[in-house]
Each structure stands twice: as C-alpha cells, then as structure tokens.
Design an enzyme around this catalytic site. Structure first.
Site, PDB file in Angstrom:
ATOM      1  N   ASN A  14       0.839  -1.212   0.000  1.00  0.00           N
ATOM      2  CA  ASN A  14       0.000   0.000   0.000  1.00  0.00           C
ATOM      3  C   ASN A  14       0.867   1.252   0.000  1.00  0.00           C
ATOM      4  O   ASN A  14       0.536   2.240  -0.660  1.00  0.00           O
ATOM      5  CB  ASN A  14      -0.969  -0.011   1.186  1.00  0.00           C
ATOM      6  CG  ASN A  14      -2.200  -0.836   0.896  1.00  0.00           C
ATOM      7  OD1 ASN A  14      -3.054  -0.430   0.109  1.00  0.00           O
ATOM      8  ND2 ASN A  14      -2.282  -2.018   1.494  1.00  0.00           N
ATOM      9  N   MET A  90       0.567  -2.756  12.205  1.00  0.00           N
ATOM     10  CA  MET A  90      -0.170  -3.787  12.936  1.00  0.00           C
ATOM     11  C   MET A  90      -0.341  -3.502  14.437  1.00  0.00           C
ATOM     12  O   MET A  90      -0.493  -4.427  15.224  1.00  0.00           O
ATOM     13  CB  MET A  90       0.506  -5.157  12.747  1.00  0.00           C
ATOM     14  CG  MET A  90       0.646  -5.570  11.286  1.00  0.00           C
ATOM     15  SD  MET A  90      -0.879  -5.385  10.353  1.00  0.00           S
ATOM     16  CE  MET A  90      -1.578  -7.000  10.630  1.00  0.00           C
ATOM     17  N   HIS A 109      -8.122  -1.269   5.588  1.00  0.00           N
ATOM     18  CA  HIS A 109      -8.472  -2.551   6.188  1.00  0.00           C
ATOM     19  C   HIS A 109      -9.044  -3.487   5.116  1.00  0.00           C
ATOM     20  O   HIS A 109      -9.865  -3.061   4.298  1.00  0.00           O
ATOM     21  CB  HIS A 109      -9.494  -2.338   7.311  1.00  0.00           C
ATOM     22  CG  HIS A 109      -9.846  -3.617   8.002  1.00  0.00           C
ATOM     23  ND1 HIS A 109      -9.003  -4.201   8.921  1.00  0.00           N
ATOM     24  CD2 HIS A 109     -10.914  -4.436   7.882  1.00  0.00           C
ATOM     25  CE1 HIS A 109      -9.547  -5.335   9.341  1.00  0.00           C
ATOM     26  NE2 HIS A 109     -10.706  -5.501   8.726  1.00  0.00           N
ATOM     27  N   ASP A 141     -10.026   6.100  14.805  1.00  0.00           N
ATOM     28  CA  ASP A 141     -10.452   6.580  16.125  1.00  0.00           C
ATOM     29  C   ASP A 141      -9.932   5.605  17.174  1.00  0.00           C
ATOM     30  O   ASP A 141      -9.097   4.751  16.866  1.00  0.00           O
ATOM     31  CB  ASP A 141     -11.982   6.778  16.175  1.00  0.00           C
ATOM     32  CG  ASP A 141     -12.730   5.467  16.070  1.00  0.00           C
ATOM     33  OD1 ASP A 141     -12.082   4.387  16.071  1.00  0.00           O
ATOM     34  OD2 ASP A 141     -13.971   5.499  15.983  1.00  0.00           O
TER      35      ASP A 141
END
Ligand code: GRF
Length: 201
Positions: A14, A90, A109, A141
């Site tokens: 990513n 992670m 995710h 959050d």
C-alpha cells in the site's frame, strides 16, 4: 503539497501504491517519512529505493506503549507530517497519540467494515461464508477499525477462493482506494461530520 508520514509493519505494497501515485507531478501529497515498528521489512526498502527517509521504532525497545508512540509522534512532528497513513501498521494507536493528529490519521483494512474488523479480515470473510467482501479506508479513532469510513470497494468471493487468492484480489482494490483516499485528504476534499465523511466536489 501535503506532507505524508506512513507507518508500516511489513510488506508495504500500500505504501508502494502511494509512492507510485506521487510520481505524478499533480499528486497533492508527498511521503516525507516511513516509520516501521519492525526491522528489515520490505516496506523500508521500497522507501529507501526512492530516497525517502525511513526510521525503525521498534516497540520491543520501549518500556511502554506511550513511550513507543511518543517516539513515533516526535519523528512525525520533526518531519512536519500533516497526514499519517497506516499502511499495514499492525498496532493500535492510543487516544493520546490520536489527539496529537486530529482527523489526520487514516487506515486501510481488508474487509467491508464494520464486518470483520481486526486481524485476518479476508480469512474471517471466508470462514463466515459471505459472498462479497472488500476493503475500506477510514479515519482512525480509538476503536479497532471503527473510525469514519472514507472509501470502500466490494470484491466478490468466488466459489474456489482461498485466503491467498481472495487476499490478492482485495489487495489490488486496496491500492486504488488507498491512493484515492490520500488524494482526497490532501486536496482538502474530506469533511468529517460525526461519523460521516463527506466528499466534496
Ligand atoms: C493490507 O491488507 C492492509 O489492508 C492491512 O495489512 C495489509 C498490509 O499490506 N491493514 P501491505 O503491507 O500494504 O502490503
């Protein structure tokens, strides 16, 4: 041009999608630092290859979560990071850390949240037997994968899918929504209202 800090723990595909996107001169952000909590991971090499600063802040070398996160925050401040991207990072971040970067931390995710949060979203989807899974980008959050959703992409589960084939197909979509989410954030096109994210035209 917004300054981006990317947190990783591993492969960094990513991260690579953002690095590739920012080659385009009109891309509105630039990765200025990559921080890994693990030594020797592939993501660090990807950053070094294009001369981006890398740091390893190994959680095992800190006596508390707060001390570890403080070290990361200090680096992010040092590089004047405006957007923090969790790209396969992670570890959960504490409210204390998040307060330092309000509405500036996004995560990716590998499931259609709120389904299958936590580890191994792809395996959870297969075990549950859903027909459609996918991926999600969201603001971070205090919960685990619970923050306001930015973008999602559905990926059908095929009859003979196993964890690795599904992971691969989801990953291809992750890279797209990751880049698009970063772009929207950097262009100031994401407005948060409660748990709703409005995308401005
Ligand atoms: C991705 O599946 C991401 O959704 C999850 O961890 C994986 C990281 O992959 N949070 P990579 O390191 O970006 O290749």
């Amino acid at each position: 041009m917004k300054k981006i800090g990317v947190l990783i723990s591993g492969r960094g595909s990513n991260l690579q999608s953002i690095l590739d996107a920012q080659k385009e001169p009109r891309f509105p952000g630039k990765v200025v630092v990559v921080i890994s909590n693990k030594q020797g991971v592939q993501g660090l090499e990807r950053a070094k290859k294009v001369d981006i600063a890398t740091h390893v802040v190994d959680n095992k070398e800190y006596e508390s979560r707060t001390a570890h996160e403080d070290a990361i925050a200090q680096l992010l401040f040092q590089y004047e990071v405006e957007l923090v991207v969790l790209a396969g990072y992670m570890r959960l971040l504490s409210p204390l850390f998040l307060k330092k970067f309000p509405d500036c931390v996004i995560n990716i995710h590998p499931s259609l949240l709120p389904a299958f949060p936590g580890m191994c979203g792809q395996r959870q989807a297969l075990e549950y037997g859903v027909r459609i899974s996918g991926c999600t980008t969201h603001f971070v959050d205090e919960g685990e994968d619970t923050g306001p959703i930015i973008l999602q992409k559905a990926v059908p589960i095929l009859q003979d899918d196993d964890e690795s084939s599904l992971t691969e197909r989801i990953l291809a979509e992750e890279h797209k929504i990751m880049v698009e989410s970063v772009r929207l954030w950097c262009e100031g096109k994401l407005r948060l209202e409660g748990r709703h994210v409005h995308i401005l035209e």
